[in-house]
Design a protein around this motif. Structure first.
Motif, short mmCIF file in Angstrom:
data_model
loop_
_atom_site.label_atom_id
_atom_site.label_comp_id
_atom_site.label_asym_id
_atom_site.label_seq_id
_atom_site.Cartn_x
_atom_site.Cartn_y
_atom_site.Cartn_z
N ASP A 1 0.81 -1.21 0.00
CA ASP A 1 0.00 0.00 0.00
C ASP A 1 0.85 1.26 0.00
O ASP A 1 0.37 2.33 -0.37
CB ASP A 1 -0.96 0.01 1.20
N THR B 1 1.05 2.31 -3.55
CA THR B 1 -0.20 2.75 -4.19
C THR B 1 -0.76 4.02 -3.56
O THR B 1 -1.50 4.75 -4.22
CB THR B 1 -1.26 1.63 -4.09
N ARG B 2 -0.41 4.29 -2.31
CA ARG B 2 -1.01 5.43 -1.61
C ARG B 2 -0.06 6.61 -1.41
O ARG B 2 -0.51 7.75 -1.29
CB ARG B 2 -1.54 4.99 -0.24
#
Length: 253
Positions: A136, A139-140
């Motif tokens: 994550d 992606t973040r």
């Protein structure tokens, strides 16, 4: 009772012992019934053991030249290059240069590159552990701020010839074929299953990997595009992430 030898005496004995292992006179203090014959057995065991260790570290080279030829190569190399550490995994770095300078192998110039790959795989296998970055985070996080590290096993190895292709064609189950023209760049790493794959990457990929530890993800992508304007970083990042080779910089030992 006399104590342990002083450092200078110890160094002199080690040198004399090594000379004896290479066929020279027995080192000082090695005496007794049949000392010459017994030391000759030890000398032979050392040579055989080092040759066997070399064969384990360089199985593709052994396959390429054949077992008998490799045994002769190993004997010649062992006579000039000895381990400097009790950790045998650290030995063998000079084998590639030895092969490159061995006249009978001049018709196979990629042989030394294959040896570089095999030595690097050993280093990657024994590299320290590191905690992979959480998916994550990729992606973040803002790529202009995200700073990533690399697993200690990651090695980018520029080659003079198509060593990756030759190495791959000589793996179990692979189909031999013509050796591609031109140099390759090898990406070597240790994946979560403790396999050590070897992948050919582009110069742009290599530039991105080199830039990752020194800046942000955006800056690393720019470094790749400076080499190849239309470079797409996603396949490389996906490969590194799946292999557990991307880390948060602060988690790298």
């Amino acid at each position: 009772m006399r104590g342990w030898p002083m450092p200078s005496e110890h160094a002199h004995f080690i040198t004399a012992f090594d000379v004896a292992l290479r066929g020279g006179p027995l080192p000082p203090g090695v005496t007794g019934p049949e000392a010459e014959r017994r030391f000759a057995v030890y000398r032979n065991n050392v040579a055989v053991g080092l040759s066997a260790a070399l064969a384990q570290r360089f199985p593709v080279i052994r396959r390429l030249v054949g077992a008998d030829y490799f045994a002769a190569l190993a004997a010649s190399f062992v006579a000039t290059d000895r381990p400097r550490s009790p950790v045998m995994a650290e030995w063998g770095a000079g084998f590639a240069a030895f092969l490159a300078g061995f006249p009978p192998l001049a018709a196979w110039p990629w042989m030394a590159d294959v040896a570089r790959i095999e030595h690097a795989r050993g280093l990657a296998f024994h590299a320290a552990d590191a905690v992979p970055v959480r998916p994550d985070r990729l992606t973040r996080a803002d790529p202009d701020l995200l700073r990533l590290g690399l697993h200690p096993s990651v090695i980018v190895l520029p080659l003079h010839h198509a060593g990756v292709a030759v190495w791959a064609m000589n793996q179990p189950g692979a189909t031999p074929g013509p050796v591609p023209a031109g140099p390759q760049i090898a990406l070597i790493l240790r994946d979560p299953s403790w396999d050590v794959p070897v992948t050919a990457i582009s110069p742009a990929d290599a530039a991105m990997i080199a830039a990752l530890p020194a800046g942000t993800l955006t800056q690393a992508a720019r470094a790749a595009r400076a080499v190849q304007a239309d470079h797409n970083p996603q396949p490389l990042l996906l490969h590194l992430m799946r292999s557990g080779s991307l880390t948060d910089q602060e988690t790298v030992p």
